[in-house]
Design a protein around this motif. Sequence first.
Motif, short mmCIF file in Angstrom:
data_model
loop_
_atom_site.label_atom_id
_atom_site.label_comp_id
_atom_site.label_asym_id
_atom_site.label_seq_id
_atom_site.Cartn_x
_atom_site.Cartn_y
_atom_site.Cartn_z
N PHE A 253 0.81 -1.22 0.00
CA PHE A 253 0.00 0.00 0.00
C PHE A 253 0.85 1.27 0.00
CE2 PHE A 253 -2.69 -2.93 2.73
CZ PHE A 253 -3.35 -3.46 1.63
N ALA A 254 2.13 1.12 0.24
CA ALA A 254 2.98 2.29 0.40
C ALA A 254 3.22 3.00 -0.94
CB ALA A 254 4.31 1.91 1.03
N ARG A 255 2.97 2.27 -2.02
CA ARG A 255 3.15 2.89 -3.32
C ARG A 255 2.17 2.28 -4.32
NH1 ARG A 255 6.95 1.54 -7.41
NH2 ARG A 255 7.26 3.24 -8.88
N LEU A 256 0.95 2.81 -4.33
CA LEU A 256 0.01 2.35 -5.35
C LEU A 256 0.48 2.90 -6.68
CD1 LEU A 256 -3.75 2.46 -4.43
CD2 LEU A 256 -2.10 0.61 -4.14
N ARG A 257 0.24 2.12 -7.72
CA ARG A 257 0.77 2.51 -9.02
C ARG A 257 -0.29 3.14 -9.90
NH1 ARG A 257 5.43 -0.87 -9.92
NH2 ARG A 257 5.94 -1.95 -7.99
N SER A 258 0.17 3.90 -10.86
CA SER A 258 -0.71 4.51 -11.85
C SER A 258 -1.44 3.41 -12.63
CB SER A 258 0.13 5.34 -12.82
OG SER A 258 -0.55 5.52 -14.05
N LEU A 259 -2.74 3.62 -12.89
CA LEU A 259 -3.49 2.62 -13.65
C LEU A 259 -3.07 2.62 -15.13
CD1 LEU A 259 -7.12 3.10 -12.25
CD2 LEU A 259 -5.36 1.50 -11.47
N ARG A 260 -2.48 3.72 -15.57
CA ARG A 260 -2.08 3.81 -16.98
C ARG A 260 -0.66 3.33 -17.20
NH1 ARG A 260 -5.90 3.07 -19.56
NH2 ARG A 260 -4.67 3.66 -21.36
N ASP A 261 0.18 3.45 -16.17
CA ASP A 261 1.57 3.06 -16.30
C ASP A 261 2.05 2.51 -14.95
OD1 ASP A 261 4.27 2.76 -16.46
OD2 ASP A 261 4.72 4.82 -17.08
N PRO A 262 1.97 1.18 -14.80
CA PRO A 262 2.26 0.59 -13.49
C PRO A 262 3.70 0.79 -13.02
CG PRO A 262 1.69 -1.12 -15.10
CD PRO A 262 1.54 0.20 -15.79
N LEU A 263 4.53 1.41 -13.85
CA LEU A 263 5.89 1.69 -13.37
C LEU A 263 5.94 3.02 -12.62
CD1 LEU A 263 7.97 0.39 -16.39
CD2 LEU A 263 7.34 -0.79 -14.27
N LYS A 264 4.88 3.83 -12.78
CA LYS A 264 4.83 5.11 -12.05
C LYS A 264 3.92 4.98 -10.85
CE LYS A 264 3.47 8.17 -15.19
NZ LYS A 264 3.30 9.29 -16.10
N LYS A 265 4.08 5.88 -9.86
CA LYS A 265 3.14 5.86 -8.75
C LYS A 265 1.87 6.59 -9.13
CE LYS A 265 3.83 9.98 -5.93
NZ LYS A 265 2.42 10.28 -5.71
#
Length: 331
Positions: free
Chosen positions: A182-194
């Motif tokens: 949970f400490a770093r949910l990722r972007s739904l468009r680019d899972p490499l970004k937060k």
Amino acid sequence: PKRIFSGIQPTGAIHLGNYLGAISQWVKMQNNNEDIILSVVDLHSMTLPHDPKQLSRNILQMTATLLGCGIDPQKVVLFQQSTVLEHTQLCWCLSCICTMPRLAHLPQYKEKSKDLKDIPLGLFVYPVLQAADILAYKATHVPVGEDQVQQIQLAQDLARMFNSRFGETFPIPHTVITGAEFARLRSLRDPLKKMSKSDPDPKSRICMTDSPDEIVRNIKKAVTDFTSEVTYDQEKRPGVSNLISIHSFVTNKTVDEICSEAVNITTGQYKLMVADAVVSYLKPIQDKIEQYSSDPGYLKDILQDGRDKARNICANNLAEVEYKLGLRVKV
Ligand code: ATP
Ligand code: MG
């Protein structure tokens, strides 16, 4: 004594990352009766070009959101950063001991400045202001998402430097991070970004105030991969794993439980399950946020009361800092 400080920028509607990584932790700590100070850090949200009207709306909206998420202003000091002048006063004092190369290394600065032609000075120095936010209260614990770790390290370094030059003053603040997923949910468009409030693409996040339709649409479109099973692997399958993390939080099920329940379905079908679970989890919180939003007078009262309490705490600390720096002349 343990004292917790944390802040959130009024840069827009909060998303599930803010909620899982930060706000839900704050609520837990509050319910354990910890000494906790929370700031709507408006000065930080001016570090990129901003619209003044939008900012003042966002300050109240953020306040309503925090209350709707369960922050209780009777138990927590909740205030607006710019109303407590000690923050900027201490920021100046700390910026005189901080060096420029130290700031240039911070990842958030690199990320947020990379598309800018002219970089505002505020964007460069804001981690010093963040250190001042924390140290003004002599906070000992700072609950944040993983993206803030290096910023908090700066606060720790500045506290040490100040203490060694001018005498023991600040406790070294500890970083408190929630469970890894949970400490770093990722972007739904680019899972490499937060996941970020300021990401220009609203489909990259799930906001606490999104309608059920928007939530379903954004989760359906979430970027995953070409494997259709539902399995958890943060490294190799960051997209699906992100959805499983979210699902696990909103249903209180473990990752293993979720994966074994989903053995016979595809990621496409799984997305709909996650969306449903998120929609029903958010419904009661959304109702409360809406209730609070409709009463700006009440929100202003809460912030004013919080400001008085915050000032009471940090005024003495600033006086001590000023003595130690030789700013208060004794005659
Ligand atoms: P911005 O894009 O404007 O910086 P943000 O989404 O990063 O917005 P902040 O107000 O900077 O939000 O951070 C508020 C809190 O939420 C911080 O404690 C931060 O660590 C946490 N947080 C932010 N993004 C995430 C994320 N994707 N997952 C978990 N926690 C997060
Ligand atoms: Mg941020």
